[in-house]
Design an enzyme around this catalytic site. Structure first.
Site: not given
Ligand code: NAP
Length: 249
Positions: A65, A128
Site C-alpha cells: 500500500k 498500531g
Molecule cells: P501492519 O502495517 O502490518 O501493522 C500495523 C501496526 O501494528 C504496525 O505498524 C505495528 O505498530 C503494529 N503491530 C504489528 N505487529 C504487531 C505485534 N506483533 N504486536 C503489537 N503490535 C504490532 O498492518 P496494516 O496494513 O496497518 O493492517 C493492520 C490490520 O488491519 C491488519 O489486521 C489488516 O488485516 C487490517 N485491515 C483491515 C481492513 C478492513 O477493511 N477491514 C483494511 C485494512 C487493514 P507499532 O510498531 O507502532 O506497535
C-alpha cells in the site's frame, strides 16, 4: 474486455477476488474479469501492467500500500496525506498508461462506524501505527473525534502512547478503542493487544479491523465488559464498493 485485479503477497486468504467476481456475476457483466496477481516484489508491478492488456484498475493489499506510490502518475489528496494507496485506476491517454491512486480504507472505516457513534464518543485510542491505523486516524478526523495512537515502540508524546502508559484514566477517557494491528488475525487467533481490559465498560466501543475471525480475543474481552463490538467486515465491504465506484467513474 476490461480487466481488474488485486496485487499483494500472499493472496491466499484474499477477500477482494470473490467480492468482485460475485459483483460481475450479479450485474451480468460479460466483458469484465478480475484476477489475483500475487507478486513477490513490487518491482514486478511495471511488468505486470504492461503485460496484462486492458487492465483498468488494481486493488492493492499488504504489503504494497505504501510501495505502490512511486509508480503512480497522480494521487488523490487523502491518500497522499496518509501515504497509503489501496486502489489504482488505470487510464490510457495517447497510448500511455496514466495511473491514479486512492485510499478507500478511509471511506470504508467512516461508513462502517457511523451508525454506532453517540455524543459520548469524543476521543479514541488507535492501536498500531501502520497504513490501516493512518487511514483510521484520517477517518476519525473527518468525524471530529480526537485520537491518540498506541505503539509498541519506545515512544510516548502528545500524539502517541506506549502500551505501558495505558491506565484507568486513559481507558475511561477514550470510549472508542480500535485495533489496527494484526494481533488476533487467523491463524494466530490467541493473540490480542496488550491493553488493561479491566477498565473497559459498557460505555465503550471496541472496533477491530480484523474480520477473520469474526470475533477476535480483543472483541471477546469487550463483549465480557458489555461494550459495543464491531469487526472489520463492514469496512471491507464499504472500501470495496467505493473501489468499484472509482473504477467505473
Ligand atoms: P501492519 O502495517 O502490518 O501493522 C500495523 C501496526 O501494528 C504496525 O505498524 C505495528 O505498530 C503494529 N503491530 C504489528 N505487529 C504487531 C505485534 N506483533 N504486536 C503489537 N503490535 C504490532 O498492518 P496494516 O496494513 O496497518 O493492517 C493492520 C490490520 O488491519 C491488519 O489486521 C489488516 O488485516 C487490517 N485491515 C483491515 C481492513 C478492513 O477493511 N477491514 C483494511 C485494512 C487493514 P507499532 O510498531 O507502532 O506497535
Amino acid at each position: 474486455m476490461k480487466h481488474y485485479g488485486l496485487i499483494g503477497y500472499p493472496l491466499t486468504h484474499s477477500f477482494s477476488r470473490n467480492f468482485f467476481l460475485e459483483k460481475i456475476k450479479n450485474e451480468n457483466l460479460t466483458d469484465v474479469s478480475y484476477s489475483n496477481f500475487p507478486i513477490k516484489s513490487i518491482n514486478e508491478f511495471p511488468d505486470l501492467i504492461s503485460k496484462v492488456k486492458k487492465l483498468k484498475g488494481i486493488n492493492v493489499t499488504s504489503p504494497y500500500k505504501e510501495d505502490i506510490i512511486k509508480y503512480l502518475d497522480d494521487i488523490d489528496e487523502e491518500a497522499k496525506e496518509i501515504g497509503a494507496v489501496n486502489v489504482v485506476k488505470i487510464n490510457k491517454i495517447n497510448e500511455s498508461l496514466f495511473l491514479k491512486g486512492y485510499n478507500t480504507d478511509i471511506y470504508g472505516f467512516v461508513s462502517s462506524i457511523k451508525e454506532y457513534l453517540n455524543n459520548n464518543i469524543k476521543s479514541a485510542l488507535i492501536l498500531g501505527t501502520g497504513g490501516a491505523a493512518k487511514a483510521v486516524a484520517f477517518g476519525l478526523k473527518k468525524l471530529n473525534i480526537n485520537y491518540t495512537f498506541v505503539t509498541g515502540k519506545n515512544i510516548s508524546n502528545n500524539l502517541m502512547l506506549n502500551y505501558n502508559d495505558l491506565n484507568k484514566e486513559i481507558i475511561q477517557n477514550n470510549l472508542l478503542i480500535i485495533n489496527a494491528t494484526p494481533l488476533g488475525i487467523f491463524p494466530k487467533i490467541n493473540a490480542k493487544p496488550n491493553i488493561p481490559y479491566k477498565y473497559i465498560s459498557e460505555n465503550h466501543i471496541l472496533y477491530d479491523l480484523i474480520y477473520n475471525p469474526a470475533e477476535t480475543l480483543f472483541l471477546k474481552e469487550g463483549l465480557k465488559k458489555g461494550a459495543i463490538i464491531i469487526n472489520g467486515l463492514k469496512m471491507l465491504h464499504f472500501q470495496a464498493e467505493k473501489a468499484w465506484e472509482i473504477f467505473n467513474s
